[in-house]
Design a protein around this motif. Structure first.
Motif, PDB file in Angstrom:
ATOM      1  N   LEU A  76      -0.599  12.204  -1.426  1.00  0.00           N
ATOM      2  CA  LEU A  76      -1.888  11.636  -1.031  1.00  0.00           C
ATOM      3  C   LEU A  76      -1.834  11.134   0.410  1.00  0.00           C
ATOM      4  O   LEU A  76      -2.797  11.294   1.174  1.00  0.00           O
ATOM      5  N   LEU A  77      -0.700  10.565   0.794  1.00  0.00           N
ATOM      6  CA  LEU A  77      -0.544  10.088   2.168  1.00  0.00           C
ATOM      7  C   LEU A  77      -0.562  11.257   3.149  1.00  0.00           C
ATOM      8  O   LEU A  77      -1.132  11.153   4.240  1.00  0.00           O
ATOM      9  N   PHE A  78       0.037  12.378   2.763  1.00  0.00           N
ATOM     10  CA  PHE A  78      -0.013  13.575   3.606  1.00  0.00           C
ATOM     11  C   PHE A  78      -1.454  14.017   3.815  1.00  0.00           C
ATOM     12  O   PHE A  78      -1.860  14.333   4.939  1.00  0.00           O
ATOM     13  N   PHE A  79      -2.231  14.040   2.744  1.00  0.00           N
ATOM     14  CA  PHE A  79      -3.642  14.416   2.872  1.00  0.00           C
ATOM     15  C   PHE A  79      -4.378  13.443   3.789  1.00  0.00           C
ATOM     16  O   PHE A  79      -5.186  13.857   4.630  1.00  0.00           O
ATOM     17  N   ALA A  80      -4.102  12.153   3.629  1.00  0.00           N
ATOM     18  CA  ALA A  80      -4.780  11.144   4.433  1.00  0.00           C
ATOM     19  C   ALA A  80      -4.471  11.305   5.912  1.00  0.00           C
ATOM     20  O   ALA A  80      -5.349  11.176   6.778  1.00  0.00           O
ATOM     21  N   VAL A  81      -3.208  11.602   6.222  1.00  0.00           N
ATOM     22  CA  VAL A  81      -2.792  11.720   7.626  1.00  0.00           C
ATOM     23  C   VAL A  81      -3.239  13.046   8.232  1.00  0.00           C
ATOM     24  O   VAL A  81      -3.852  13.087   9.306  1.00  0.00           O
ATOM     25  N   LEU A  82      -2.949  14.160   7.539  1.00  0.00           N
ATOM     26  CA  LEU A  82      -3.228  15.476   8.099  1.00  0.00           C
ATOM     27  C   LEU A  82      -4.713  15.810   8.122  1.00  0.00           C
ATOM     28  O   LEU A  82      -5.170  16.550   9.003  1.00  0.00           O
ATOM     29  N   LEU A  83      -5.461  15.280   7.171  1.00  0.00           N
ATOM     30  CA  LEU A  83      -6.884  15.591   7.119  1.00  0.00           C
ATOM     31  C   LEU A  83      -7.756  14.433   7.615  1.00  0.00           C
ATOM     32  O   LEU A  83      -8.874  14.653   8.078  1.00  0.00           O
ATOM     33  N   GLY A  84      -7.227  13.210   7.518  1.00  0.00           N
ATOM     34  CA  GLY A  84      -8.020  12.056   7.911  1.00  0.00           C
ATOM     35  C   GLY A  84      -7.979  11.732   9.390  1.00  0.00           C
ATOM     36  O   GLY A  84      -9.025  11.482  10.015  1.00  0.00           O
ATOM     37  N   LEU A  85      -6.788  11.737   9.980  1.00  0.00           N
ATOM     38  CA  LEU A  85      -6.670  11.354  11.391  1.00  0.00           C
ATOM     39  C   LEU A  85      -7.467  12.262  12.334  1.00  0.00           C
ATOM     40  O   LEU A  85      -8.061  11.765  13.305  1.00  0.00           O
ATOM     41  N   PRO A  86      -7.501  13.592  12.125  1.00  0.00           N
ATOM     42  CA  PRO A  86      -8.318  14.431  13.015  1.00  0.00           C
ATOM     43  C   PRO A  86      -9.800  14.054  13.014  1.00  0.00           C
ATOM     44  O   PRO A  86     -10.498  14.265  14.011  1.00  0.00           O
ATOM     45  N   ARG A  87     -10.288  13.456  11.939  1.00  0.00           N
ATOM     46  CA  ARG A  87     -11.686  13.030  11.886  1.00  0.00           C
ATOM     47  C   ARG A  87     -11.964  11.877  12.843  1.00  0.00           C
ATOM     48  O   ARG A  87     -13.109  11.611  13.199  1.00  0.00           O
ATOM     49  N   PHE A  88     -10.890  11.190  13.241  1.00  0.00           N
ATOM     50  CA  PHE A  88     -11.026  10.092  14.200  1.00  0.00           C
ATOM     51  C   PHE A  88     -10.637  10.541  15.613  1.00  0.00           C
ATOM     52  O   PHE A  88     -10.391   9.708  16.489  1.00  0.00           O
ATOM     53  N   TYR A 122       5.689   6.272   5.177  1.00  0.00           N
ATOM     54  CA  TYR A 122       5.976   6.096   3.752  1.00  0.00           C
ATOM     55  C   TYR A 122       7.379   5.517   3.548  1.00  0.00           C
ATOM     56  O   TYR A 122       7.567   4.544   2.804  1.00  0.00           O
ATOM     57  N   THR A 123       8.363   6.085   4.219  1.00  0.00           N
ATOM     58  CA  THR A 123       9.747   5.655   4.038  1.00  0.00           C
ATOM     59  C   THR A 123       9.992   4.275   4.626  1.00  0.00           C
ATOM     60  O   THR A 123      10.857   3.532   4.159  1.00  0.00           O
ATOM     61  N   SER A 124       9.237   3.911   5.663  1.00  0.00           N
ATOM     62  CA  SER A 124       9.435   2.603   6.310  1.00  0.00           C
ATOM     63  C   SER A 124       9.220   1.454   5.324  1.00  0.00           C
ATOM     64  O   SER A 124       9.864   0.406   5.440  1.00  0.00           O
ATOM     65  N   ALA A 125       8.335   1.640   4.350  1.00  0.00           N
ATOM     66  CA  ALA A 125       8.084   0.580   3.375  1.00  0.00           C
ATOM     67  C   ALA A 125       9.335   0.297   2.545  1.00  0.00           C
ATOM     68  O   ALA A 125       9.647  -0.863   2.238  1.00  0.00           O
ATOM     69  N   PHE A 126      10.076   1.333   2.192  1.00  0.00           N
ATOM     70  CA  PHE A 126      11.283   1.164   1.393  1.00  0.00           C
ATOM     71  C   PHE A 126      12.426   0.601   2.234  1.00  0.00           C
ATOM     72  O   PHE A 126      13.218  -0.211   1.756  1.00  0.00           O
ATOM     73  N   ILE A 127      12.502   1.028   3.481  1.00  0.00           N
ATOM     74  CA  ILE A 127      13.516   0.478   4.383  1.00  0.00           C
ATOM     75  C   ILE A 127      13.241  -0.996   4.647  1.00  0.00           C
ATOM     76  O   ILE A 127      14.152  -1.822   4.704  1.00  0.00           O
ATOM     77  N   CYS A 128      11.963  -1.340   4.799  1.00  0.00           N
ATOM     78  CA  CYS A 128      11.577  -2.732   5.003  1.00  0.00           C
ATOM     79  C   CYS A 128      12.079  -3.608   3.861  1.00  0.00           C
ATOM     80  O   CYS A 128      12.663  -4.670   4.086  1.00  0.00           O
ATOM     81  N   GLU A 129      11.854  -3.166   2.637  1.00  0.00           N
ATOM     82  CA  GLU A 129      12.271  -3.967   1.490  1.00  0.00           C
ATOM     83  C   GLU A 129      13.784  -4.059   1.380  1.00  0.00           C
ATOM     84  O   GLU A 129      14.318  -5.096   0.973  1.00  0.00           O
ATOM     85  N   ALA A 130      14.481  -2.985   1.732  1.00  0.00           N
ATOM     86  CA  ALA A 130      15.947  -3.035   1.728  1.00  0.00           C
ATOM     87  C   ALA A 130      16.441  -4.056   2.749  1.00  0.00           C
ATOM     88  O   ALA A 130      17.355  -4.847   2.474  1.00  0.00           O
ATOM     89  N   LEU A 131      15.827  -4.035   3.940  1.00  0.00           N
ATOM     90  CA  LEU A 131      16.219  -4.980   4.980  1.00  0.00           C
ATOM     91  C   LEU A 131      15.876  -6.413   4.593  1.00  0.00           C
ATOM     92  O   LEU A 131      16.653  -7.340   4.839  1.00  0.00           O
ATOM     93  N   VAL A 144       0.828  -1.210   0.000  1.00  0.00           N
ATOM     94  CA  VAL A 144       0.000   0.000   0.000  1.00  0.00           C
ATOM     95  C   VAL A 144       0.863   1.261   0.000  1.00  0.00           C
ATOM     96  O   VAL A 144       0.649   2.179  -0.808  1.00  0.00           O
ATOM     97  N   LEU A 145       1.848   1.310   0.879  1.00  0.00           N
ATOM     98  CA  LEU A 145       2.628   2.538   1.019  1.00  0.00           C
ATOM     99  C   LEU A 145       3.556   2.782  -0.165  1.00  0.00           C
ATOM    100  O   LEU A 145       3.743   3.933  -0.582  1.00  0.00           O
ATOM    101  N   ARG A 146       4.128   1.733  -0.716  1.00  0.00           N
ATOM    102  CA  ARG A 146       5.029   1.918  -1.865  1.00  0.00           C
ATOM    103  C   ARG A 146       4.272   2.344  -3.115  1.00  0.00           C
ATOM    104  O   ARG A 146       4.860   2.929  -4.026  1.00  0.00           O
ATOM    105  N   ASN A 147       2.995   2.055  -3.176  1.00  0.00           N
ATOM    106  CA  ASN A 147       2.208   2.379  -4.365  1.00  0.00           C
ATOM    107  C   ASN A 147       1.233   3.529  -4.135  1.00  0.00           C
ATOM    108  O   ASN A 147       0.319   3.744  -4.937  1.00  0.00           O
ATOM    109  N   THR A 148       1.440   4.271  -3.048  1.00  0.00           N
ATOM    110  CA  THR A 148       0.620   5.440  -2.747  1.00  0.00           C
ATOM    111  C   THR A 148       1.465   6.700  -2.899  1.00  0.00           C
ATOM    112  O   THR A 148       2.549   6.778  -2.314  1.00  0.00           O
TER     113      THR A 148
END
Length: 214
Positions: A65-77, A94-103, A57-61
């Protein structure tokens, strides 16, 4: 030079903002990246599925868009935090997905016999991963992780569009004050160059210290 000397405090504030974003986002990305890499090689199917879904999900987002989801979505919850914290969450996840694959790629370079030998000694999966596999894998993934952290530093520029203090955002104020836009961006570029070269130098030291060929 006038654009820099006349507005040094503004540049310094933006520079420090980018450094803080990069530092805290990197910490979060490394922690989550290690955790998701462990999930992806875990013997538990549900953990492997969660790790795979996280990375996919994160590597293909798109990061914006992820910024919008976090900054505008989380306050709704009901989760209301400073925009800077939301930016760290977005960049770190977002970056953790790439670090995960490197590891995970590094883990695959460790001979399978090493893990089997550890298990034959009675070590658990967690002990085998943390004391035998990951220390060896980390040596092979220092360069790609360094490149990923450098990319994170540059990606932090997106945070400026969400009212977060960072280096690229200084151009808006300077443009309104009538300064030459070309020199404004030249000094912004110098700031990013300082940050990325510092990260590169740090990982070069780590590679020389720990990147032993096996």
């Amino acid at each position: 030079m006038d654009v820099l000397t006349d507005n040094f405090s503004l540049y310094a504030e933006g520079f420090l903002g980018t450094v803080e974003l990069t530092f805290f986002s990197s910490l979060l990305a490394l922690v989550l990246g290690f955790l998701m890499a462990a999930f992806r090689v875990a013997p538990v199917a549900s953990l492997r599925a969660f790790g795979t879904a996280w990375v996919t999900v994160l590597r293909n987002t798109p990061l914006t868009l992820l910024f919008f989801a976090v900054l505008l979505g989380l306050p709704r919850f009901g989760l209301v935090l400073p925009f800077g914290v939301f930016a760290v969450i977005a960049l770190g996840c977002y970056t953790s997905a790439f670090i995960c694959e490197a590891l995970r790629a590094g883990i695959n370079t460790v001979p399978r016999g090493q893990g089997e030998a550890a298990r034959s000694l009675g070590m658990t999966f967690g002990q085998t991963l943390t004391t035998v596999v990951l220390p060896q894998a980390f040596r092979t993934v220092i360069p790609p992780i360094g490149s990923t952290i450098i990319a994170l530093a540059k990606n932090s520029a997106i945070a400026g569009a969400f009212s977060v203090t960072e280096l690229l955002g200084t151009y808006k104020t300077l443009s309104e004050l009538g300064y030459n836009i070309i020199w404004t961006f030249v000094w912004i570029a110098v700031g990013y160059l300082i940050i990325t070269l510092t990260i590169s130098a740090l990982f070069n030291v780590l590679e020389k210290r720990y990147g032993v060929a096996r």
